[in-house]
Design a protein around this motif. Structure first.
Motif, short mmCIF file in Angstrom:
data_model
loop_
_atom_site.label_atom_id
_atom_site.label_comp_id
_atom_site.label_asym_id
_atom_site.label_seq_id
_atom_site.Cartn_x
_atom_site.Cartn_y
_atom_site.Cartn_z
N LYS A 11 -6.91 27.09 35.39
CA LYS A 11 -6.46 28.33 36.03
C LYS A 11 -7.03 28.48 37.44
O LYS A 11 -6.42 29.14 38.29
N SER A 12 -8.18 27.87 37.68
CA SER A 12 -8.80 27.94 39.01
C SER A 12 -8.04 27.13 40.04
O SER A 12 -8.27 27.25 41.24
N GLY A 13 -7.10 26.28 39.58
CA GLY A 13 -6.38 25.41 40.48
C GLY A 13 -6.97 24.01 40.56
O GLY A 13 -6.35 23.10 41.09
N LYS A 14 -8.19 23.83 40.03
CA LYS A 14 -8.83 22.52 40.03
C LYS A 14 -8.37 21.71 38.82
O LYS A 14 -7.89 22.26 37.84
N TRP A 15 -8.53 20.39 38.94
CA TRP A 15 -8.16 19.51 37.84
C TRP A 15 -9.31 19.34 36.85
O TRP A 15 -10.46 19.29 37.25
#
Length: 296
Positions: A11-15
């Motif tokens: 959800k943070s945009g990180k993988w």
């Protein structure tokens, strides 16, 4: 040999961490060219390690959400797979047509002289069809681009299918076929926006659905425009709220709780079938049903 891996965006945009798909998918040979259909569960790939017709063949595997595992890969068979090498495969959104590269139709001495082919997938190999939505959001008055959070919910089981933030000017997401979705947009200082997608009736499986939303600001000492609640459901001719309405009622409850002192007017409606007085009574009862649900 080469293996297939999975990685998910958080959800943070990180993988997140890369995960090997395991022995059921990955053989002692090479697995390559994964294509995950937008339905999120049908995987096509090529391999020279599973039982096949010759060199690299194309296989299909389905994700079982209950058992949390991939099905045993199934060879697509002849005439798709040959003694040659079949390469990357792509499947259309409706799950009917596949495109792939192969050197099977050329002289065997001309290795890697690839051509592109297409074929109709047999029924047993077709992934569930999907539709696409292209979403863009702006301020209803100033037209300024907004970046609200969005939530996509399966109204039948209330599972959150997707959530995130609208980044940039637009976002594209896929909807599985034959499902009813509740869709919500929320941004501080604005009235939430709701939409319903019933993919049994969506206009096209090939062309993306354009959704351009103008969100309204919460205005002090002003009367806001009407907001349609697209996920309030009643049985035909009745005023009992269906369970699928709970998600929308909760969103409206949260809006009021976060903006103490705000006042709203609930308006019910019906279709134009039947006597006017009966429809007026039904409309009033439907409005009351929403009010009572909010109070409860």
């Amino acid at each position: 040999g080469r293996d297939l891996w999975l990685i998910s965006r958080m959800k943070s945009g990180k993988w997140g961490q890369a995960e090997n798909l395991g022995e059921r998918i990955n053989s002692e040979g090479h697995e390559e060219s994964p294509f995950l259909h937008p339905n999120g569960k049908t995987l096509f790939f090529r391999s020279d390690g599973h039982p096949g017709m010759g060199g690299f063949d194309i296989y299909i595997s389905e994700w079982d959400e209950v058992k949390k595992l991939w099905s045993n890969p199934r060879n697509l068979g002849y005439p798709i797979n040959t003694e040659g090498n079949e390469r990357a495969l792509y499947v259309s959104a409706d799950g009917k047509t596949a495109y792939f590269a192969s050197d099977a139709a050329v002289d065997r001495s001309l290795q890697n002289n690839l051509d592109i082919f297409q074929f109709e997938l047999p029924l047993e190999s077709r992934p569930d069809p999907v539709s696409y939505v292209r979403l863009s959001v702006h301020d209803a008055d100033t037209k300024m681009i907004l970046h609200p959070t969005y939530t996509l919910i399966n109204v039948s089981n209330k599972d959150t299918v997707m959530s995130g933030k609208v980044e940039g000017n637009s976002v594209l997401f896929a909807l599985k076929h034959d499902v009813s979705y509740a869709f919500h947009l929320e941004q501080a200082g604005y009235i939430f926006y709701s939409e319903n997608f019933d993919t049994r009736d969506i206009h096209s499986l090939q062309k993306e659905y354009q959704l351009k939303v103008g969100m309204q600001k919460l205005k002090e000492k002003e009367v806001s425009q009407a907001v349609v609640l697209h996920n309030i459901f009643f049985k035909s001719g009745a005023y009992e709220l269906l369970p699928e309405s709970e998600v929308e009622i909760q969103k409206l409850y949260n809006l009021l709780n976060n903006n103490v002192g705000s006042k709203i007017k609930i308006t019910g409606h019906t279709d134009n079938i039947g006597p006017d007085q009966d429809n007026l009574t039904l409309s009033q009862n439907r409005a009351n049903a929403v009010i009572n649900a909010l109070i409860k």
